[in-house]
Design a protein around this motif. Structure first.
Motif, PDB file in Angstrom:
ATOM      1  N   PRO A  84      -1.059  -5.339   7.215  1.00 23.85           N
ATOM      2  CA  PRO A  84      -1.538  -6.682   8.343  1.00 23.85           C
ATOM      3  C   PRO A  84      -0.044  -5.610   9.754  1.00 23.85           C
ATOM      4  CG  PRO A  84      -0.856  -7.935   7.024  1.00 23.85           C
ATOM      5  CD  PRO A  84      -0.894  -6.834   6.372  1.00 23.85           C
ATOM      6  N   ALA A  85      -0.143  -4.653  10.637  1.00 23.70           N
ATOM      7  CA  ALA A  85       0.169  -3.953  11.698  1.00 23.70           C
ATOM      8  C   ALA A  85       1.587  -4.458  11.682  1.00 23.70           C
ATOM      9  CB  ALA A  85      -1.116  -4.126  12.336  1.00 23.70           C
ATOM     10  N   ARG A  86       1.857  -5.849  11.775  1.00 27.43           N
ATOM     11  CA  ARG A  86       3.220  -6.317  12.363  1.00 27.43           C
ATOM     12  C   ARG A  86       4.020  -5.872  11.554  1.00 27.43           C
ATOM     13  NH1 ARG A  86      -0.168 -10.315  10.770  1.00 27.43           N
ATOM     14  NH2 ARG A  86       0.851 -11.730   9.588  1.00 27.43           N
ATOM     15  N   LEU A 120      -1.980  23.914   3.542  1.00 29.38           N
ATOM     16  CA  LEU A 120      -0.405  23.002   2.548  1.00 29.38           C
ATOM     17  C   LEU A 120      -1.642  22.021   3.126  1.00 29.38           C
ATOM     18  CD1 LEU A 120       2.755  21.802   3.371  1.00 29.38           C
ATOM     19  CD2 LEU A 120       1.098  20.536   2.598  1.00 29.38           C
ATOM     20  N   HIS A 121      -1.640  21.189   1.606  1.00 30.37           N
ATOM     21  CA  HIS A 121      -2.520  19.727   1.165  1.00 30.37           C
ATOM     22  C   HIS A 121      -1.871  19.314   0.013  1.00 30.37           C
ATOM     23  CE1 HIS A 121      -5.920  17.870   1.313  1.00 30.37           C
ATOM     24  NE2 HIS A 121      -5.395  16.971  -0.167  1.00 30.37           N
ATOM     25  N   ILE A 122      -1.324  17.742   0.888  1.00 33.48           N
ATOM     26  CA  ILE A 122      -1.089  15.828   0.160  1.00 33.48           C
ATOM     27  C   ILE A 122      -2.094  15.694   0.434  1.00 33.48           C
ATOM     28  CG2 ILE A 122       0.442  15.036   0.169  1.00 33.48           C
ATOM     29  CD1 ILE A 122       2.444  17.009   2.558  1.00 33.48           C
ATOM     30  N   PRO A 123      -2.590  15.194  -0.514  1.00 32.85           N
ATOM     31  CA  PRO A 123      -3.267  13.985  -1.159  1.00 32.85           C
ATOM     32  C   PRO A 123      -3.072  12.246  -1.025  1.00 32.85           C
ATOM     33  CG  PRO A 123      -2.812  14.794  -3.076  1.00 32.85           C
ATOM     34  CD  PRO A 123      -1.858  15.726  -2.102  1.00 32.85           C
ATOM     35  N   PHE A 124      -2.700  12.508   0.998  1.00 30.91           N
ATOM     36  CA  PHE A 124      -2.494  10.836   0.868  1.00 30.91           C
ATOM     37  C   PHE A 124      -3.206  10.322   0.815  1.00 30.91           C
ATOM     38  CE2 PHE A 124       0.862  14.546   3.449  1.00 30.91           C
ATOM     39  CZ  PHE A 124       2.024  13.069   3.321  1.00 30.91           C
ATOM     40  N   ASP A 125      -2.925   9.070   0.585  1.00 28.16           N
ATOM     41  CA  ASP A 125      -3.617   7.662   0.658  1.00 28.16           C
ATOM     42  C   ASP A 125      -2.625   6.463   1.328  1.00 28.16           C
ATOM     43  OD1 ASP A 125      -5.550   5.462  -0.192  1.00 28.16           O
ATOM     44  OD2 ASP A 125      -4.175   5.312  -1.183  1.00 28.16           O
ATOM     45  N   ASN A 126      -2.671   6.412   1.657  1.00 25.45           N
ATOM     46  CA  ASN A 126      -1.060   5.286   2.550  1.00 25.45           C
ATOM     47  C   ASN A 126      -1.731   3.497   2.477  1.00 25.45           C
ATOM     48  OD1 ASN A 126      -0.067   8.020   3.151  1.00 25.45           O
ATOM     49  ND2 ASN A 126      -1.223   8.290   5.186  1.00 25.45           N
ATOM     50  N   SER A 127      -1.989   2.956   1.312  1.00 26.99           N
ATOM     51  CA  SER A 127      -1.810   2.188   1.095  1.00 26.99           C
ATOM     52  C   SER A 127      -0.797   0.849   2.005  1.00 26.99           C
ATOM     53  CB  SER A 127      -1.477   1.672   0.225  1.00 26.99           C
ATOM     54  OG  SER A 127      -0.392   1.373  -0.589  1.00 26.99           O
ATOM     55  N   TYR A 128       0.203   1.602   2.438  1.00 24.75           N
ATOM     56  CA  TYR A 128       1.132   0.593   2.851  1.00 24.75           C
ATOM     57  C   TYR A 128       0.525   0.447   4.220  1.00 24.75           C
ATOM     58  CZ  TYR A 128       5.586  -2.109   3.681  1.00 24.75           C
ATOM     59  OH  TYR A 128       6.697  -3.217   4.701  1.00 24.75           O
ATOM     60  N   ALA A 129       0.190   1.293   5.280  1.00 22.67           N
ATOM     61  CA  ALA A 129      -0.784   1.465   6.797  1.00 22.67           C
ATOM     62  C   ALA A 129      -1.446   0.417   6.912  1.00 22.67           C
ATOM     63  CB  ALA A 129      -0.580   3.007   6.934  1.00 22.67           C
ATOM     64  N   ARG A 130      -2.271   0.328   5.843  1.00 17.49           N
ATOM     65  CA  ARG A 130      -3.235  -0.772   5.560  1.00 17.49           C
ATOM     66  C   ARG A 130      -2.837  -1.974   5.869  1.00 17.49           C
ATOM     67  NH1 ARG A 130      -5.750   3.778   2.199  1.00 17.49           N
ATOM     68  NH2 ARG A 130      -4.870   2.750   0.373  1.00 17.49           N
ATOM     69  N   GLY A 183       8.332 -16.639   9.631  1.00 18.01           N
ATOM     70  CA  GLY A 183       7.852 -17.571   8.851  1.00 18.01           C
ATOM     71  C   GLY A 183       6.147 -17.606   9.337  1.00 18.01           C
ATOM     72  N   ASP A 184       6.006 -15.863   9.110  1.00 16.20           N
ATOM     73  CA  ASP A 184       5.088 -15.391   8.728  1.00 16.20           C
ATOM     74  C   ASP A 184       4.158 -15.432   7.290  1.00 16.20           C
ATOM     75  OD1 ASP A 184       2.369 -12.700   8.646  1.00 16.20           O
ATOM     76  OD2 ASP A 184       3.606 -11.899   9.839  1.00 16.20           O
ATOM     77  N   HIS A 185       3.678 -16.132   7.140  1.00 16.45           N
ATOM     78  CA  HIS A 185       3.039 -16.434   5.561  1.00 16.45           C
ATOM     79  C   HIS A 185       1.645 -15.619   5.009  1.00 16.45           C
ATOM     80  CE1 HIS A 185       5.572 -20.425   5.889  1.00 16.45           C
ATOM     81  NE2 HIS A 185       5.724 -19.972   5.478  1.00 16.45           N
ATOM     82  N   GLU A 186       1.012 -15.427   6.469  1.00 16.45           N
ATOM     83  CA  GLU A 186       0.237 -14.385   5.750  1.00 16.45           C
ATOM     84  C   GLU A 186       0.804 -12.695   5.587  1.00 16.45           C
ATOM     85  OE1 GLU A 186      -3.231 -14.375   8.263  1.00 16.45           O
ATOM     86  OE2 GLU A 186      -3.564 -16.432   9.030  1.00 16.45           O
ATOM     87  N   GLY A 187       1.423 -12.649   6.385  1.00 16.15           N
ATOM     88  CA  GLY A 187       2.101 -10.983   6.155  1.00 16.15           C
ATOM     89  C   GLY A 187       3.020 -11.519   5.305  1.00 16.15           C
TER      90      GLY A 187
END
Ligand code: AMP
Ligand code: MG
Length: 467
Positions: A15-17, A3-13, A192-196
């Motif tokens: 900011p971690a918060r 089983l191969h799913i070609p994931f590309d996880n842009s959301y996980a890139r 107030g997380d403007h960067e996020g």
């Protein structure tokens, strides 16, 4: 691994918060309920490799496929108008994103996949009923041409979920253009997380509003999509039931099928959700609520603007376009239902007279419009004058037939399919799914029970959040 799913996880890139890495919690004994082979192919995946024991283990959350970075997303939201500063995926993990052969990036997520840091008091699980409901409703909405999240798979867990009673557990694999909600922006603005907020806005623009180029333009396009989406819901008699800001997709898809329903007998004040005691999310209230949700979105975007006082004025002007956009989309959709390809402002009265007559006579929403399209208008409850005025407009009945479905997923039949599934019989679910995913040209041999409105003893007036 086959089983191969070609994931590309842009959301996980991002900011971690904005999320928490969180694996699905394994379940005891997975079993197949359904695999959506057509959707698998749309995603560029091979149904044969998914329809395997390995695929079953993946859709149950027991095996994490290569390339997946499972995360639970953070969000907040206004629930029935009350601010809740932290919600988040309490019973879902996003396995990752795939870009299909059509170039569209889509999320693949497991719903009912166990506890996460956002579960609050919940168990992180889903029972079979809501999984079947969401599968049928979301696939029917897609077949009706409404932007919607989709169902790629449903599996049973072999475990019990405790609600009012012990019920069989299940996991739904949900596919969405994204799971970015108005509440995703709200949580960052509130902190107030403007960067996020900036990172989320850039991500959202690149992904969903590639032609926007600026935050005000993104807002303007989001307003236009919501106006058209809600007009589509209205034109099908769809009641979402829980239009909280955390259940409002910024991309413009219908998301989070909870206490939703297609209306049988038409009435603008119709409500199904057992917890919606004040009718906040009644059928006729949906355009107002969408506007209210849009205003919350705009509010969350203000901190991104250099001159915030000016931004408030600019955003207010953009939001104020919703009314005209919605009215125009409504006229186009309902005009088409009457066979009018280019409805005029005067046709609004014709449509409203029809709806008034339908409400007075408890006329069935779907069947009344379909009867018009089939040139048999009597059941709509309208009089000879109305019919004469309508015929005067030379309606195009081919257009009317292409816009008025023969079948919609009626609530009492969903409930019956759920009852059967809980008793171990998935046949009614599969049969219904087959019928409602061909809403304009269903198999005539199967039609009978799917077109008839519920008999008084079959009526279901209430839906439950089903968490
Ligand atoms: P919903 O009403 O389904 O839109 O869910 C509202 C919030 O409650 C979301 O943050 C969900 O993730 C969370 N939630 C709903 N059901 C559960 C559950 N059984 N366990 C944990 N969290 C849940
Ligand atoms: Mg939700």
């Amino acid at each position: 691994m086959t089983l191969h799913i070609p994931f590309d996880n842009s959301y996980a890139r991002l900011p971690a918060r904005l999320f928490t890495e969180q694996a699905p919690v394994p379940v005891a004994a997975p079993g197949w309920i359904a695999l959506n082979e057509g959707l698998a192919r749309d995603l560029g995946l091979d149904p044969a490799t998914l329809h395997t024991d390995e695929g079953l283990q993946v859709f149950a959350g027991n095996v994490i496929p290569e390339g997946s970075t499972p995360i639970a997303q953070l969000y907040a939201g206004h629930q029935f108008g009350s601010w809740n500063p932290q919600l988040g995926d309490g019973r879902q993990v996003l396995l990752g994103e795939v870009v299909g052969p059509d170039g569209i990036r889509r999320d693949i997520a497991l719903k009912g996949s166990g506890r996460t840091p956002y579960s609050r008091m919940g168990d992180g699980r889903a029972w079979l009923g809501p999984v079947i409901r969401e599968y049928i409703m979301s696939e029917a909405m897609h077949a009706l041409g409404v932007p919607s999240t989709r169902a790629l798979a449903a599996v049973s867990t072999g475990e019990e979920v405790i609600r009012e009673a012990a019920l069989p557990g299940a996991v739904l694999t949900r596919v969405a253009q994204s799971h970015i909600r108005v509440g995703t922006f709200q949580v960052l603005a509130a902190r107030g997380d403007h960067e996020g907020l900036r990172a989320l806005a850039d991500h959202t623009m690149a992904r969903h509003f590639p032609t926007a180029g600026s935050v005000p333009e993104m807002l303007a396009q989001m307003v236009a999509r919501q106006a058209d989406l809600i007009a589509q819901w209205m034109s099908l008699g769809f009641i979402h039931g829980v239009m909280n800001t955390d259940n409002c997709s910024v991309a413009g898809e219908t998301i989070d099928y909870g206490p939703c329903a297609m209306m049988d007998a038409y009435h603008p004040a119709r409500v199904f959700s057992s917890i919606d005691v004040h009718g906040r999310y009644a059928y006729g209230a949906q355009p107002q609520v969408a506007l209210w949700n849009i205003a919350q979105f705009a509010t969350a975007l203000v901190p991104l603007m250099p001159d915030q006082a000016r931004a408030v004025d600019d955003f207010t002007a953009i939001i104020n376009r919703f009314a005209d956009l919605y009215q125009s989309a409504w006229l186009t959709r309902f005009g088409a239902k009457l066979g009018l390809a280019e409805p005029r402002a005067e046709d609004r009265g014709l449509i409203e007279d029809l709806l008034t007559a339908m409400a007075r006579d408890d006329a069935d929403f779907t069947n009344s419009f379909r009867a018009l399209a089939d040139d048999a208008p009597e059941p709509a409850g309208v009089d000879a004058d109305w019919i004469a005025a309508w015929r005067d407009r030379a309606p195009d009945l081919d257009l009317a037939r292409a816009t008025n479905p023969v079948v919609v997923p009626r609530l009492h039949l969903i409930e019956a399919a759920i009852t059967a599934a809980v008793a171990g019989d998935l046949a009614p679910f599969h049969e219904m799914l087959g019928v409602v995913t061909r809403p304009f040209h269903p198999d005539p041999a199967l039609l009978g029970r799917y077109v008839a409105p519920p008999e008084p003893h079959e009526k279901v007036d209430k839906t439950f959040c089903g968490t």
